[in-house]
Design a protein around this motif. Structure first.
Motif, PDB file in Angstrom:
ATOM      1  N   ASN A  47       0.820  -1.017  -0.159  1.00  0.00           N
ATOM      2  CA  ASN A  47       0.081   0.074   0.037  1.00  0.00           C
ATOM      3  C   ASN A  47       0.965   1.263  -0.012  1.00  0.00           C
ATOM      4  OD1 ASN A  47      -2.853  -1.130   0.711  1.00  0.00           O
ATOM      5  ND2 ASN A  47      -1.418  -2.314   1.966  1.00  0.00           N
ATOM      6  N   PRO A  48       1.472   1.623  -0.989  1.00  0.00           N
ATOM      7  CA  PRO A  48       2.494   2.801  -1.124  1.00  0.00           C
ATOM      8  C   PRO A  48       1.905   4.111  -0.896  1.00  0.00           C
ATOM      9  CG  PRO A  48       1.719   1.866  -3.497  1.00  0.00           C
ATOM     10  CD  PRO A  48       1.201   1.011  -2.501  1.00  0.00           C
ATOM     11  N   SER A  49       0.503   4.230  -0.810  1.00  0.00           N
ATOM     12  CA  SER A  49      -0.139   5.470  -0.244  1.00  0.00           C
ATOM     13  C   SER A  49       0.065   5.716   0.878  1.00  0.00           C
ATOM     14  CB  SER A  49      -1.636   5.533  -0.666  1.00  0.00           C
ATOM     15  OG  SER A  49      -2.241   4.429  -0.265  1.00  0.00           O
ATOM     16  N   ILE A  50       0.448   4.670   1.892  1.00  0.00           N
ATOM     17  CA  ILE A  50       0.668   4.776   3.238  1.00  0.00           C
ATOM     18  C   ILE A  50       2.095   4.968   3.530  1.00  0.00           C
ATOM     19  CG2 ILE A  50       0.007   3.693   5.613  1.00  0.00           C
ATOM     20  CD1 ILE A  50      -2.284   4.734   4.022  1.00  0.00           C
ATOM     21  N   ALA A  51       2.435   5.780   4.386  1.00  0.00           N
ATOM     22  CA  ALA A  51       3.929   6.105   4.805  1.00  0.00           C
ATOM     23  C   ALA A  51       3.940   6.670   6.065  1.00  0.00           C
ATOM     24  CB  ALA A  51       4.659   7.027   3.797  1.00  0.00           C
ATOM     25  N   LEU A  52       4.974   6.682   7.007  1.00  0.00           N
ATOM     26  CA  LEU A  52       5.244   7.221   8.103  1.00  0.00           C
ATOM     27  C   LEU A  52       5.386   8.875   7.901  1.00  0.00           C
ATOM     28  CD1 LEU A  52       7.883   4.784   9.923  1.00  0.00           C
ATOM     29  CD2 LEU A  52       5.320   5.730  10.661  1.00  0.00           C
ATOM     30  N   LYS A  53       4.727   9.443   8.752  1.00  0.00           N
ATOM     31  CA  LYS A  53       4.587  10.894   8.572  1.00  0.00           C
ATOM     32  C   LYS A  53       4.717  11.621  10.082  1.00  0.00           C
ATOM     33  CE  LYS A  53       3.421  12.959   5.194  1.00  0.00           C
ATOM     34  NZ  LYS A  53       4.153  13.346   4.000  1.00  0.00           N
ATOM     35  N   PRO A  54       5.326  12.782   9.814  1.00  0.00           N
ATOM     36  CA  PRO A  54       5.574  13.461  11.477  1.00  0.00           C
ATOM     37  C   PRO A  54       4.252  13.824  11.939  1.00  0.00           C
ATOM     38  CG  PRO A  54       6.264  14.967   9.484  1.00  0.00           C
ATOM     39  CD  PRO A  54       6.193  13.461   9.020  1.00  0.00           C
ATOM     40  N   THR A  55       4.075  14.062  13.117  1.00  0.00           N
ATOM     41  CA  THR A  55       3.125  14.180  13.867  1.00  0.00           C
ATOM     42  C   THR A  55       3.205  15.470  14.626  1.00  0.00           C
ATOM     43  OG1 THR A  55       2.417  11.840  13.787  1.00  0.00           O
ATOM     44  CG2 THR A  55       1.071  13.518  15.308  1.00  0.00           C
ATOM     45  N   LYS A  56       2.232  16.341  14.843  1.00  0.00           N
ATOM     46  CA  LYS A  56       2.254  17.647  15.657  1.00  0.00           C
ATOM     47  C   LYS A  56       0.642  17.856  16.334  1.00  0.00           C
ATOM     48  CE  LYS A  56       0.985  20.967  11.906  1.00  0.00           C
ATOM     49  NZ  LYS A  56       1.333  22.247  11.230  1.00  0.00           N
ATOM     50  N   MET A  57       0.681  18.295  17.699  1.00  0.00           N
ATOM     51  CA  MET A  57      -0.492  18.243  18.234  1.00  0.00           C
ATOM     52  C   MET A  57      -1.285  19.830  17.455  1.00  0.00           C
ATOM     53  SD  MET A  57      -0.426  16.398  20.479  1.00  0.00           S
ATOM     54  CE  MET A  57      -1.882  16.799  21.251  1.00  0.00           C
ATOM     55  N   MET A  58      -2.619  19.604  17.541  1.00  0.00           N
ATOM     56  CA  MET A  58      -3.555  20.695  17.224  1.00  0.00           C
ATOM     57  C   MET A  58      -4.535  20.784  18.190  1.00  0.00           C
ATOM     58  SD  MET A  58      -6.212  20.342  13.832  1.00  0.00           S
ATOM     59  CE  MET A  58      -5.121  20.766  12.659  1.00  0.00           C
ATOM     60  N   ASP A  59      -4.652  21.907  18.293  1.00  0.00           N
ATOM     61  CA  ASP A  59      -5.577  22.640  19.323  1.00  0.00           C
ATOM     62  C   ASP A  59      -7.117  22.314  18.995  1.00  0.00           C
ATOM     63  OD1 ASP A  59      -7.418  25.639  20.234  1.00  0.00           O
ATOM     64  OD2 ASP A  59      -6.079  24.460  21.868  1.00  0.00           O
ATOM     65  N   ARG A  60      -7.915  22.129  19.895  1.00  0.00           N
ATOM     66  CA  ARG A  60      -9.283  21.595  19.755  1.00  0.00           C
ATOM     67  C   ARG A  60     -10.236  22.777  18.783  1.00  0.00           C
ATOM     68  NH1 ARG A  60     -11.714  17.340  22.087  1.00  0.00           N
ATOM     69  NH2 ARG A  60      -9.955  17.450  23.745  1.00  0.00           N
ATOM     70  N   GLY A  61      -9.762  23.816  19.262  1.00  0.00           N
ATOM     71  CA  GLY A  61     -10.517  25.019  18.407  1.00  0.00           C
ATOM     72  C   GLY A  61     -10.063  24.868  16.871  1.00  0.00           C
TER      73      GLY A  61
END
Length: 621
Positions: A191-205
C-alpha cells in the motif's frame, strides 16, 4: 656438511626480524596516502571487471523495472496492471506491447494475466494473510484517521490486526496472533499510499474549523477587497503577528561528531529555564518587511538600552507578562506602523483574533488614519495567516543559529533580554526575503486572492465534530475497473469493520457566548463599533455589580450617630465617619469592625476578603 650448515644459517636469518630490513620501512604513515596510477599499468582484468559491473547493473535495472525500481512511476504497480488490462479490454491498447510500454510494466506480467495463467491480483511471493479488501479497508481507515486528527501509529495498526485475527480465530503464522515487524513493512510496500509522517499537536479549536467557515470568510474577504479596490495593490495589504523567541536555545536536529561517541551530542544551553521574548513582525504582500516590535517583560530599564544593536527603526515595549497587550499594540500601531506605511490609502491590516488586537480605542485610531483592520478566521491562522505559513518558520531557525553562535562566543554568560536586540540585528538581513514573503501570501490565498490555494485537508478534523456524523459508506474508494476483484478477495471481516469505526463527537448542549464569534471580520464597520460599545457597557455593569456585592458583604457604612458610636476600630480607636474614605472590614467571629489600613497586609488581600468568613487577628488565635 657445509651445505647443510649454510642452509641452517639462511633459515635463522629469515626468522629474525632485525636481520633484514623490510622494503616498506621508508613508508611514512603520517602523510596521507595518495594512489598514483599510470594508464599503462591498467591490465585487461580491470577492463573486464568494469564491463561485468555494467552488465550486472543492467540486469538489476531490468529486474527492478516494476514497483520499486528506478524506472517505476509514482502510480502503484497494481494500479498500472489494472489500467493496462482494462485498456486491452476496451480497445485503448491494440497489443500487449503497447499496454506494457505505456504503463511501464513488464510484458510477461501483462501477458500471463491476460491469458488467465495467473489471477490479475496475484503478486510474487506468498499470499498475504489478509484479503485484498481488508488491506484496502485498513489503508482507507489509516488515511482518514490521519486527516481527521487521530493518526494511527504502527503499534496501533498491529494491535488492530491482532484483535481481528484472534476474534476470527484465523490460522496465521503470527506469533500469538500478533503481526510481526516484517508483516508491517510488507503492508507498507503493498500500500504505497501509506507512509510514516511526522505528527504535531492541534488545538481543539483549530480542529473545529469547517470548510464552510473558510468559504464564508473568503467570500466576505473577496467582496471587501473588491469594494476597497485593493485586489491589485499588494503594497497596501499588510499582515501582523507576534511569536515567542526562546532564550534558552534549541539544538540542531543533527550534528557532526565522533562516530564512537555514545548517545547524542550535548549542546550547552544559552539561558536558564524557558524564558522567552515576544517579537512582532509585519509585512505586506509585495514583500516589504517592517522593523520588528520587541516586547520585554518587566519595567523600563535605566541601566541598559533595550534597542542596542537592534535593526534600524525597531520599537520596544515593556509589559507585565511579556506578551502582547492592548496598550502595547496601540503603541506599535501609532508609533511604528502608521509612520512606516507611507501616505497612500486605504490600507488593510490583517490580524488574528488575539485579545490584544481587539480594542475600541484601536478601532477609532485605525478609522482616523483610514486603515482597515480585517480579522482572519478564528482558529485558522495556521493556514490563513501569511506570517505563520512561511515566515516565522525560517525566522526562528535563524534565531536559534545566532543564539548558538552567541553561546560559543560567550560560554560563561547567560542569555537575557539584553542580547535580544543584538541577535535580531545580526539576523535581520537574512529575514528580509521578499520572494519568500510573497510566496507566503500566495500560499495562504491572500494575494493573489485564491481560495483553492488552501487545501481542504486542513479542515478534515472538523468532520469529527460534525452533526450528524458523516456517512462512512460514501468514502472515496479505488476506481471501479472492468476487471473486478473476486468476492473472496473483496471480503472484509466484521470484527475489522467494528475496530475501525471513525470517531465522532456528541454536540454540546450549551455554548458559551464569545465576542470573537459575533464580531464581524471588518472591524471598521458600524456593527463592529456597536458591539464594542455594548461590550464596554456590559463590562462596566459587571464591574459595578461586583463592587457593590463586596461592599455589602465586607464593608459597613453608618448614617445615624447612634450606630456610629458603636463603630470603633479596636486597633486605632477611631470612630466611623461617613465623610471618610477609609474602608472597614467586619470580623465574622467577634463582630468587631477594623480599618483595613490598621490590619496586616496579609489579612486584607483580595483573596482573603473574597472568602466566605473573615476573622480578625484575635479570633484567629
Amino acid at each position: 656438511m657445509r651445505g647443510k650448515t649454510k642452509k641452517r644459517k639462511c633459515q635463522d636469518d629469515r626468522d629474525s626480524p632485525s636481520s633484514k630490513k623490510s622494503k616498506w620501512a621508508k613508508l611514512d604513515l603520517s602523510i596521507p596516502y595518495k594512489r598514483v596510477t599510470c594508464p599503462a599499468t591498467i591490465n585487461q582484468e580491470m577492463i573486464k571487471h568494469q564491463a561485468r559491473k555494467k552488465r550486472v547493473e543492467a540486469v538489476r535495472v531490468y529486474k527492478n523495472r516494476g514497483l520499486n525500481g528506478p524506472l517505476a512511476s509514482e502510480k502503484p504497480e497494481m494500479e498500472r496492471i489494472r489500467d493496462a488490462l482494462s485498456g486491452l479490454i476496451d480497445g485503448t491498447y491494440q497489443s500487449i506491447g503497447d499496454a506494457a510500454k505505456t504503463q511501464n510494466v513488464h510484458y510477461e506480467k501483462i501477458r500471463r494475466r491476460a491469458s488467465g495463467e495467473v489471477p490479475w491480483y496475484k503478486r510474487k511471493g506468498r499470499d498475504p494473510y489478509l484479503t485484498l479488501g481488508e488491506e484496502r479497508h485498513l489503508a482507507r481507515w489509516i488515511s482518514t484517521m490521519g486527516k481527521r486528527g487521530f493518526p494511527v501509529s504502527p503499534k496501533q495498526l498491529r494491535d488492530t490486526v491482532e484483535n481481528m485475527v484472534n476474534a476470527d480465530g484465523r490460522q496465521t503464522p503470527f506469533k500469538n496472533g500478533r503481526p510481526s515487524r516484517s508483516w508491517y513493512k510488507g503492508f507498507l510496500r503493498r500500500n504505497p499510499s501509506i507512509a510514516l509522517k511526522p505528527t504535531k499537536m492541534m488545538d481543539r479549536g483549530r480542529a473545529k474549523v469547517t470548510t464552510d467557515d473558510v468559504d464564508k470568510w473568503f467570500n466576505e474577504y473577496a467582496c471587501f477587497m473588491s469594494d476597497m479596490d485593493l485586489c491589485d495593490k499588494p503594497n497596501l495589504i499588510y499582515n501582523f503577528d507576534e511569536s515567542g523567541f526562546g532564550l534558552s536555545g534549541k539544538p540542531p536536529r543533527f550534528s557532526l561528531g565522533c562516530k564512537d561517541t555514545k548517545g547524542s551530542l550535548p549542546q550547552i544551553s544559552a539561558g536558564e529555564g524557558k524564558r522567552q521574548t515576544t517579537v512582532g513582525m509585519c509585512a505586506n504582500a509585495n514583500g516589504q518587511l517592517l522593523p520588528p516590535f520587541i516586547l520585554f517583560k518587566g519595567s523600563v530599564p535605566t541601566s541598559w538600552d533595550p534597542l542596542a544593536g537592534a535593526p534600524p527603526g525597531s520599537l520596544a515595549s515593556f509589559t507585565e507578562s511579556g506578551w502582547m497587550t492592548q496598550l502595547a499594540f496601540q503603541h506599535w500601531f501609532k508609533d511604528l506602523f502608521i509612520k512606516s506605511i507611507g501616505k497612500e490609502r486605504p490600507v488593510v491590516l490583517l490580524l488574528d483574533s488575539h485579545q490584544g488586537h481587539i480594542n475600541f480605542d484601536l478601532f477609532k485610531m485605525a478609522e482616523e488614519n483610514n486603515v482597515y483592520l480585517y480579522r482572519l478566521l478564528p482558529n485558522a491562522t495556521h493556514f490563513l495567516q501569511p506570517l505563520d505559513v512561511g515566515v516565522f518558520g525560517f525566522t526562528k531557525q535563524l534565531w536559534w543559529e545566532q543564539l548558538r553562535k552567541w553561546v560559543r562566543e560567550h560560554p560563561n554568560e547567560v542569555a537575557s533580554q539584553k542580547v535580544v536586540g543584538r541577535i535580531l540585528g545580526k539576523m535581520w538581513e537574512n529575514v528580509e526575503r521578499p520572494n519568500v514573503i510573497r510566496k507566503s501570501f500566495a500560499s495562504a490565498g491572500i494575494y493573489p486572492l485564491n481560495r483553492q490555494a488552501v487545501c481542504n485537508d486542513n479542515t478534515m478534523p472538523s468532520e469529527t465534530f460534525a452533526t450528524p456524523p458523516p456517512n462512512d459508506s460514501k468514502q472515496k474508494t479505488l476506481k471501479d475497473h472492468v476487471i473486478q476483484t473476486p468476492p473472496k478477495q473483496r471480503k472484509v471481516s466484521p470484527n475489522l469493520q467494528n475496530a475501525t469505526v471513525l470517531p465522532s463527537a456528541k454536540p454540546l448542549k450549551h455554548t458559551r457566548r464569545n465576542l470573537i464569534n459575533e464580531l464581524p471580520f471588518n472591524t471598521n464597520s458600524s456593527k463592529a463599533f456597536d458591539l464594542m460599545k455594548n461590550e464596554l457597557l456590559t463590562s462596566c455593569r459587571k464591574l459595578a455589580k461586583k463592587e457593590l456585592f463586596h461592599e455589602k458583604k465586607y464593608f459597613k457604612h453608618k448614617n445615624d450617630d447612634a450606630d456610629a458610636d458603636k463603630c470603633l476600630c479596636p486597633i486605632c480607636g477611631r470612630q466611623y465617619r461617613i465623610d471618610t474614605t477609609l474602608c472597614w472590614v467586619g470580623c465574622d467571629g467577634c463582630q468587631a469592625w477594623y480599618h483595613t489600613s490598621c490590619l496586616p497586609v496579609k489579612l486584607v488581600t483580595k483573596r482573603a476578603l473574597k472568602r466566605k468568613l473573615w476573622y480578625c487577628p484575635n479570633c484567629k488565635k
